[in-house]
Scaffold this motif. Structure first.
Motif, mmCIF file in Angstrom:
data_model
loop_
_atom_site.group_PDB
_atom_site.id
_atom_site.type_symbol
_atom_site.label_atom_id
_atom_site.label_comp_id
_atom_site.label_asym_id
_atom_site.label_seq_id
_atom_site.Cartn_x
_atom_site.Cartn_y
_atom_site.Cartn_z
ATOM 1 N N GLU A 304 0.833 -1.210 0.000
ATOM 2 C CA GLU A 304 0.000 0.000 0.000
ATOM 3 C C GLU A 304 0.868 1.261 0.000
ATOM 4 O O GLU A 304 0.568 2.238 -0.699
ATOM 5 C CB GLU A 304 -0.915 -0.009 1.222
ATOM 6 C CG GLU A 304 -1.993 -1.085 1.183
ATOM 7 C CD GLU A 304 -2.827 -1.113 2.456
ATOM 8 O OE1 GLU A 304 -2.626 -0.198 3.318
ATOM 9 O OE2 GLU A 304 -3.654 -2.019 2.616
ATOM 10 N N ILE A 305 1.942 1.254 0.777
ATOM 11 C CA ILE A 305 2.834 2.419 0.836
ATOM 12 C C ILE A 305 3.492 2.655 -0.519
ATOM 13 O O ILE A 305 3.594 3.793 -0.988
ATOM 14 C CB ILE A 305 3.894 2.238 1.937
ATOM 15 C CG1 ILE A 305 3.231 2.151 3.308
ATOM 16 C CG2 ILE A 305 4.901 3.392 1.911
ATOM 17 C CD1 ILE A 305 4.173 1.806 4.440
ATOM 18 N N LYS A 307 2.284 1.895 -3.413
ATOM 19 C CA LYS A 307 1.268 2.431 -4.320
ATOM 20 C C LYS A 307 1.060 3.918 -4.062
ATOM 21 O O LYS A 307 0.936 4.708 -5.011
ATOM 22 C CB LYS A 307 -0.045 1.659 -4.151
ATOM 23 C CG LYS A 307 0.006 0.246 -4.729
ATOM 24 C CD LYS A 307 -1.314 -0.477 -4.526
ATOM 25 C CE LYS A 307 -1.278 -1.866 -5.152
ATOM 26 N NZ LYS A 307 -2.550 -2.598 -4.942
ATOM 27 N N GLU A 308 1.008 4.321 -2.790
ATOM 28 C CA GLU A 308 0.890 5.740 -2.461
ATOM 29 C C GLU A 308 2.074 6.518 -3.028
ATOM 30 O O GLU A 308 1.915 7.587 -3.633
ATOM 31 C CB GLU A 308 0.852 5.927 -0.944
ATOM 32 C CG GLU A 308 -0.424 5.467 -0.263
ATOM 33 C CD GLU A 308 -0.344 5.683 1.239
ATOM 34 O OE1 GLU A 308 0.388 6.609 1.667
ATOM 35 O OE2 GLU A 308 -0.976 4.922 1.989
ATOM 36 N N TYR A 309 3.247 5.982 -2.807
ATOM 37 C CA TYR A 309 4.483 6.635 -3.247
ATOM 38 C C TYR A 309 4.519 6.812 -4.761
ATOM 39 O O TYR A 309 4.878 7.872 -5.277
ATOM 40 C CB TYR A 309 5.664 5.786 -2.785
ATOM 41 C CG TYR A 309 7.013 6.207 -3.333
ATOM 42 C CD1 TYR A 309 7.679 7.312 -2.812
ATOM 43 C CD2 TYR A 309 7.624 5.476 -4.343
ATOM 44 C CE1 TYR A 309 8.921 7.684 -3.301
ATOM 45 C CE2 TYR A 309 8.864 5.845 -4.834
ATOM 46 C CZ TYR A 309 9.509 6.952 -4.304
ATOM 47 O OH TYR A 309 10.739 7.308 -4.793
ATOM 48 N N ASN A 311 1.937 6.829 -6.819
ATOM 49 C CA ASN A 311 0.837 7.656 -7.328
ATOM 50 C C ASN A 311 1.067 9.140 -7.101
ATOM 51 O O ASN A 311 0.685 9.969 -7.923
ATOM 52 C CB ASN A 311 -0.487 7.240 -6.678
ATOM 53 C CG ASN A 311 -0.993 5.919 -7.200
ATOM 54 O OD1 ASN A 311 -0.656 5.508 -8.300
ATOM 55 N ND2 ASN A 311 -1.803 5.235 -6.398
ATOM 56 N N ASP A 312 1.677 9.472 -5.986
ATOM 57 C CA ASP A 312 1.871 10.899 -5.684
ATOM 58 C C ASP A 312 2.994 11.036 -4.672
ATOM 59 O O ASP A 312 2.783 11.095 -3.472
ATOM 60 C CB ASP A 312 0.585 11.506 -5.125
ATOM 61 C CG ASP A 312 0.645 13.027 -5.052
ATOM 62 O OD1 ASP A 312 1.734 13.572 -5.293
ATOM 63 O OD2 ASP A 312 -0.385 13.650 -4.765
ATOM 64 N N LYS A 313 4.227 11.094 -5.169
ATOM 65 C CA LYS A 313 5.392 11.131 -4.279
ATOM 66 C C LYS A 313 5.396 12.375 -3.397
ATOM 67 O O LYS A 313 5.692 12.325 -2.219
ATOM 68 C CB LYS A 313 6.681 11.070 -5.097
ATOM 69 C CG LYS A 313 6.854 9.770 -5.863
ATOM 70 C CD LYS A 313 8.171 9.774 -6.619
ATOM 71 C CE LYS A 313 8.319 8.512 -7.436
ATOM 72 N NZ LYS A 313 9.601 8.466 -8.171
ATOM 73 N N ASN A 316 2.943 12.708 -0.188
ATOM 74 C CA ASN A 316 3.001 11.653 0.811
ATOM 75 C C ASN A 316 4.358 11.556 1.514
ATOM 76 O O ASN A 316 4.659 10.565 2.161
ATOM 77 C CB ASN A 316 2.698 10.300 0.149
ATOM 78 C CG ASN A 316 1.246 10.162 -0.223
ATOM 79 O OD1 ASN A 316 0.388 10.234 0.640
ATOM 80 N ND2 ASN A 316 0.964 9.993 -1.494
ATOM 81 N N ARG A 319 4.205 10.664 5.134
ATOM 82 C CA ARG A 319 3.866 9.256 5.384
ATOM 83 C C ARG A 319 5.115 8.386 5.377
ATOM 84 O O ARG A 319 5.231 7.429 6.133
ATOM 85 C CB ARG A 319 2.888 8.781 4.286
ATOM 86 C CG ARG A 319 2.579 7.285 4.335
ATOM 87 C CD ARG A 319 1.742 6.954 5.567
ATOM 88 N NE ARG A 319 1.493 5.537 5.662
ATOM 89 C CZ ARG A 319 2.278 4.679 6.292
ATOM 90 N NH1 ARG A 319 3.383 5.091 6.858
ATOM 91 N NH2 ARG A 319 1.968 3.403 6.361
ATOM 92 N N THR A 327 6.872 0.839 6.931
ATOM 93 C CA THR A 327 7.589 1.969 6.351
ATOM 94 C C THR A 327 9.084 1.695 6.300
ATOM 95 O O THR A 327 9.773 2.072 5.344
ATOM 96 C CB THR A 327 7.313 3.261 7.144
ATOM 97 O OG1 THR A 327 5.905 3.480 7.215
ATOM 98 C CG2 THR A 327 7.967 4.460 6.481
#
Length: 386
Positions: A304-305, A307-309, A311-313, A316, A319, A327
């Motif tokens: 999940e992390i 994917k976040e990274y 999609n929009d570094k 986030n 995070r 993490t």
């Protein structure tokens, strides 16, 4: 070459266009890497079609060993004709790297920037005429810390008619890149700096499609991750020895796997009481291992992390500053250039808990998803099941 070929690319669409008129195609294999960038005539949908066709044809044919003349002729014959200008047109640049040898093919794009230890070096190019097209070729040896930056003319024209009357200009971009290379070593960071500066020069309204590919020769950063116990108990010692003999950082995921490593090494597993997160099991310590985590839940959170990274570094970053187990695993894997997974296929009895997902292959599925994400980030990934 024992070093890692780090590749990153980014683009800006021309203002008010949904599609970028530049296209990039990256091919990576064990023995070589290839990056192709094409700039289609005009902008928007038509330019996107022209450039996409060009990158696909050029990369596929060269990858299959076709001669350059055949590639250029095929591109010329295949591209659709622009009704307004009555020409089929797309520029392209190709960087092929075999071992420590680089080969450039350039057609009508700005010249490639080549830096050796941060100092710009002129590339000796020879002109090859194919039909009515002048193609420039060059070959040279790559060393550690060398960098190649491929750009479309949107980079060179950044700021034209606004902040800069004549645009940024090639020599100014060269000077800027030399300063960036003093600070940043990762291709993604260099590329981000370059594209962000272009966008600033355009005042967030790019007047042209703008693309950069950064290729950097960096030291390999290796990580080996042991996930779960072997299907055969008599393989426990073999797997642990393989883990401990591996180069670079060492990670163990899964409680049972941690117990196996602890037993074979005769080292205690010490669970951390820091950074408690109700959604993520705590990490642990084993002397000689860089990170020890729980298995499926932590791996899923790490996915999940990532994917976040991806999609929009930018939004986030906070995070990614946390210190929970997922993490920490994300940071280690994101740092790596080469990741070797040692995946045990024994069924964990915890997976049969009615409160746990019913798919007994969930561990393998999560690992496979994680591998896919790492490969999208241009990591070299190897997987061994046992």
């Amino acid at each position: 070459m024992s070093h890692y070929i780090d590749i990153a690319h980014a683009s800006l669409n021309k203002y008010d266009e949904e599609l970028c008129g530049d296209s990039v195609q990256i091919i990576r294999k064990k023995d070589y890497a290839m990056a192709v960038m094409a700039d289609g005539l005009g902008s928007g949908v038509k330019a996107n079609i022209l450039s996409t066709l060009t990158t696909r044809i050029v990369s596929k044919m060269l990858d299959m060993g076709s001669e350059l003349r055949d590639v250029v002729e095929t591109v010329a014959e295949t591209l659709p004709i622009c009704k307004e200008r009555n020409i089929a047109y797309s520029t392209f640049t190709v960087v092929s790297i075999y071992g420590d040898n680089a080969h450039l093919v350039e057609y009508d794009n700005p010249s490639v920037f080549y830096f050796k230890n941060g100092v710009h070096k002129k590339v000796d190019r020879k002109c090859v005429e194919i039909g009515d097209k002048k193609i420039f070729e060059s070959s040279f040896k790559l060393d550690l810390n060398d960098a190649l930056i491929v750009v479309s003319d949107g980079v060179i024209h950044a700021g034209v008619g606004g902040i800069l009357n004549l645009g940024w200009q090639w020599d100014n971009v060269k000077q800027y890149l030399s300063k960036v290379l003093e600070v940043y070593s990762d291709a993604s960071d260099i590329c981000s700096q370059l594209i962000t500066t272009c966008n600033n020069l355009y005042k967030n309204r790019p007047g042209d499609d703008t693309t950069a590919i950064v290729i950097k020769v960096n030291e390999s950063k290796k990580v080996t991750v042991m996930v779960g116990p072997p299907i055969l108990k008599n393989m426990d010692e073999w797997v642990v020895k393989k883990l401990m003999k591996s180069e670079g950082l060492k990670v163990v995921c899964g409680g049972t796997a941690a117990k196996i490593v602890s037993r074979i090494l005769n080292k205690d597993v010490i669970t951390s009481t820091e950074y408690i997160d109700p959604d993520i099991p705590p990490y642990a310590h084993i002397d000689g291992i860089d990170l020890v985590t729980e298995g499926v839940l932590t791996l899923r959170k790490t996915v999940e992390i990532f994917k976040e990274y991806m999609n929009d570094k930018d939004s986030n970053l906070l995070r990614f500053s946390k210190k929970d187990a997922a993490t920490r695993l994300f940071k280690i894997l994101n740092y790596a250039t080469d990741v070797n997974f040692l995946v045990g296929q024994a069924v964990n009895s915890a997976h049969q808990n009615p409160d746990f997902p019913s798919d007994l292959r969930i561990k393998v599925r999560i690992v496979e998803e994680l591998i896919s994400l790492l490969e999208r980030l241009n990591k070299n990934v190897e997987v061994n099941y046992f």
